[in-house]
Design a protein around this motif. Structure first.
Motif, PDB file in Angstrom:
ATOM      1  N   THR A  63     -93.465  18.193  71.953  1.00  0.00           N
ATOM      2  CA  THR A  63     -92.816  19.342  71.329  1.00  0.00           C
ATOM      3  C   THR A  63     -93.241  20.651  71.989  1.00  0.00           C
ATOM      4  O   THR A  63     -92.443  21.578  72.124  1.00  0.00           O
ATOM      5  N   THR A  64     -94.492  20.730  72.410  1.00  0.00           N
ATOM      6  CA  THR A  64     -94.963  21.935  73.091  1.00  0.00           C
ATOM      7  C   THR A  64     -94.282  22.099  74.440  1.00  0.00           C
ATOM      8  O   THR A  64     -93.848  23.194  74.818  1.00  0.00           O
ATOM      9  N   GLU A  65     -94.168  20.984  75.171  1.00  0.00           N
ATOM     10  CA  GLU A  65     -93.510  21.035  76.487  1.00  0.00           C
ATOM     11  C   GLU A  65     -92.044  21.409  76.368  1.00  0.00           C
ATOM     12  O   GLU A  65     -91.478  22.053  77.248  1.00  0.00           O
ATOM     13  N   GLN A  66     -91.417  20.998  75.273  1.00  0.00           N
ATOM     14  CA  GLN A  66     -90.010  21.309  75.080  1.00  0.00           C
ATOM     15  C   GLN A  66     -89.794  22.729  74.563  1.00  0.00           C
ATOM     16  O   GLN A  66     -88.659  23.167  74.377  1.00  0.00           O
ATOM     17  N   GLY A  67     -90.890  23.430  74.298  1.00  0.00           N
ATOM     18  CA  GLY A  67     -90.772  24.815  73.850  1.00  0.00           C
ATOM     19  C   GLY A  67     -90.379  24.923  72.396  1.00  0.00           C
ATOM     20  O   GLY A  67     -89.720  25.879  71.984  1.00  0.00           O
ATOM     21  N   ALA A  68     -90.769  23.934  71.596  1.00  0.00           N
ATOM     22  CA  ALA A  68     -90.388  23.950  70.189  1.00  0.00           C
ATOM     23  C   ALA A  68     -91.299  24.881  69.402  1.00  0.00           C
ATOM     24  O   ALA A  68     -92.509  24.789  69.481  1.00  0.00           O
ATOM     25  N   ALA A  69     -90.697  25.770  68.637  1.00  0.00           N
ATOM     26  CA  ALA A  69     -91.458  26.649  67.754  1.00  0.00           C
ATOM     27  C   ALA A  69     -91.348  26.078  66.350  1.00  0.00           C
ATOM     28  O   ALA A  69     -90.324  26.206  65.694  1.00  0.00           O
ATOM     29  N   PHE A  70     -92.406  25.429  65.871  1.00  0.00           N
ATOM     30  CA  PHE A  70     -92.356  24.762  64.587  1.00  0.00           C
ATOM     31  C   PHE A  70     -92.472  25.753  63.440  1.00  0.00           C
ATOM     32  O   PHE A  70     -93.283  26.670  63.451  1.00  0.00           O
ATOM     33  N   GLU A  71     -91.653  25.534  62.446  1.00  0.00           N
ATOM     34  CA  GLU A  71     -91.730  26.269  61.196  1.00  0.00           C
ATOM     35  C   GLU A  71     -91.572  25.251  60.068  1.00  0.00           C
ATOM     36  O   GLU A  71     -90.917  24.230  60.244  1.00  0.00           O
ATOM     37  N   PRO A  72     -92.178  25.507  58.885  1.00  0.00           N
ATOM     38  CA  PRO A  72     -91.985  24.586  57.757  1.00  0.00           C
ATOM     39  C   PRO A  72     -90.500  24.386  57.493  1.00  0.00           C
ATOM     40  O   PRO A  72     -89.741  25.349  57.337  1.00  0.00           O
ATOM     41  N   ALA A  73     -90.076  23.147  57.443  1.00  0.00           N
ATOM     42  CA  ALA A  73     -88.651  22.849  57.327  1.00  0.00           C
ATOM     43  C   ALA A  73     -88.312  22.345  55.940  1.00  0.00           C
ATOM     44  O   ALA A  73     -89.011  21.517  55.373  1.00  0.00           O
ATOM     45  N   ARG A  74     -87.214  22.866  55.375  1.00  0.00           N
ATOM     46  CA  ARG A  74     -86.734  22.374  54.091  1.00  0.00           C
ATOM     47  C   ARG A  74     -85.845  21.153  54.279  1.00  0.00           C
ATOM     48  O   ARG A  74     -85.636  20.380  53.370  1.00  0.00           O
ATOM     49  N   SER A  75     -85.319  20.984  55.514  1.00  0.00           N
ATOM     50  CA  SER A  75     -84.539  19.792  55.834  1.00  0.00           C
ATOM     51  C   SER A  75     -84.573  19.598  57.331  1.00  0.00           C
ATOM     52  O   SER A  75     -84.909  20.517  58.073  1.00  0.00           O
ATOM     53  N   THR A  76     -84.188  18.438  57.796  1.00  0.00           N
ATOM     54  CA  THR A  76     -84.243  18.159  59.222  1.00  0.00           C
ATOM     55  C   THR A  76     -83.129  18.849  59.987  1.00  0.00           C
ATOM     56  O   THR A  76     -83.078  18.789  61.199  1.00  0.00           O
TER      57      THR A  76
END
Length: 214
Positions: free
Chosen positions: A194-207
């Protein structure tokens, strides 16, 4: 009588000289026949050794193919994945109620992609995670990681995995509800992915929320 004896001896000598070439020929033919039989035996031995070697080469290959066909991923062509969602709950995060698949999706950090390159990288991680059927009695576990794949034919491959602990060699999990095990390093490799893909994680209410578009 004295004259006859030399004649008789001469006759015997003449016969001996007459039969000697025939005896030599017989010996020669016998030797040639023996040599031919020896050559035939060597050829048969060589063919036998070659056949045995081929069997020894074929058996491991056949076993490997059979073994490959019995893996949990064998019935799912995950390389045809069209969309992928990864949901991760921090191992340090605690909850008052035990997580399940639905609460994992709403409590974890979610990343969804339809990018072929990103999906191919994720599929490669799964293929190297040594996914195996869990033949032991599977105890219920709290899912802390989820991978949800949508395949080209519309079917799904839904993975759930427990929390990884120190000195653990494998993780318990499920694939479409069936018990499996994977290498315990999978959550770490997913974090790196996920880091390599540049994903910025945030708490998700749904997928479907907090996703990075292609």
């Amino acid at each position: 009588m004295q004259l006859d004896q030399p004649q008789h001896h001469a006759a015997q000598t003449t016969m001996a000289h007459t039969h000697h070439p025939r005896l030599a020929l017989c010996h020669s033919m016998t030797a040639s026949h023996d040599q031919s039989r020896a050559t035939l035996r060597r050829d048969r031995l060589k063919r036998g050794l070659i056949a045995s070697a081929m069997v020894l080469l074929i058996i491991p290959t056949a076993y490997a193919k059979e073994k490959k066909l019995t893996t949990p991923l064998s019935s799912l062509d995950i390389k045809t994945t069209q969309a992928a969602t990864v949901v991760i709950v921090s191992p340090d995060q605690s909850f008052r109620v035990r997580l399940n698949e639905e609460t994992l999706k709403t409590s974890g950090k979610s990343y969804t992609t339809q990018d072929p390159a990103r999906i191919a990288s994720l599929v490669k991680l799964l293929e190297h995670a040594h996914v195996k059927s869990n033949t032991e009695v599977a105890h219920p576990f709290e899912p802390r990681t989820g991978i949800f794949l949508t395949l080209a034919d519309g079917s799904h491959a839904d993975f759930l995995f427990e929390k990884a602990f120190a000195n653990q060699t494998h993780l318990n999990g499920t694939l479409n509800g069936k018990a499996i095990t994977v290498t315990s390093t999978l959550p770490h490799t997913l974090d790196s992915w996920t880091t390599e893909q540049g994903a910025a994680f945030e708490p998700a209410r749904s997928t479907t929320e907090n996703t990075v578009q292609k």
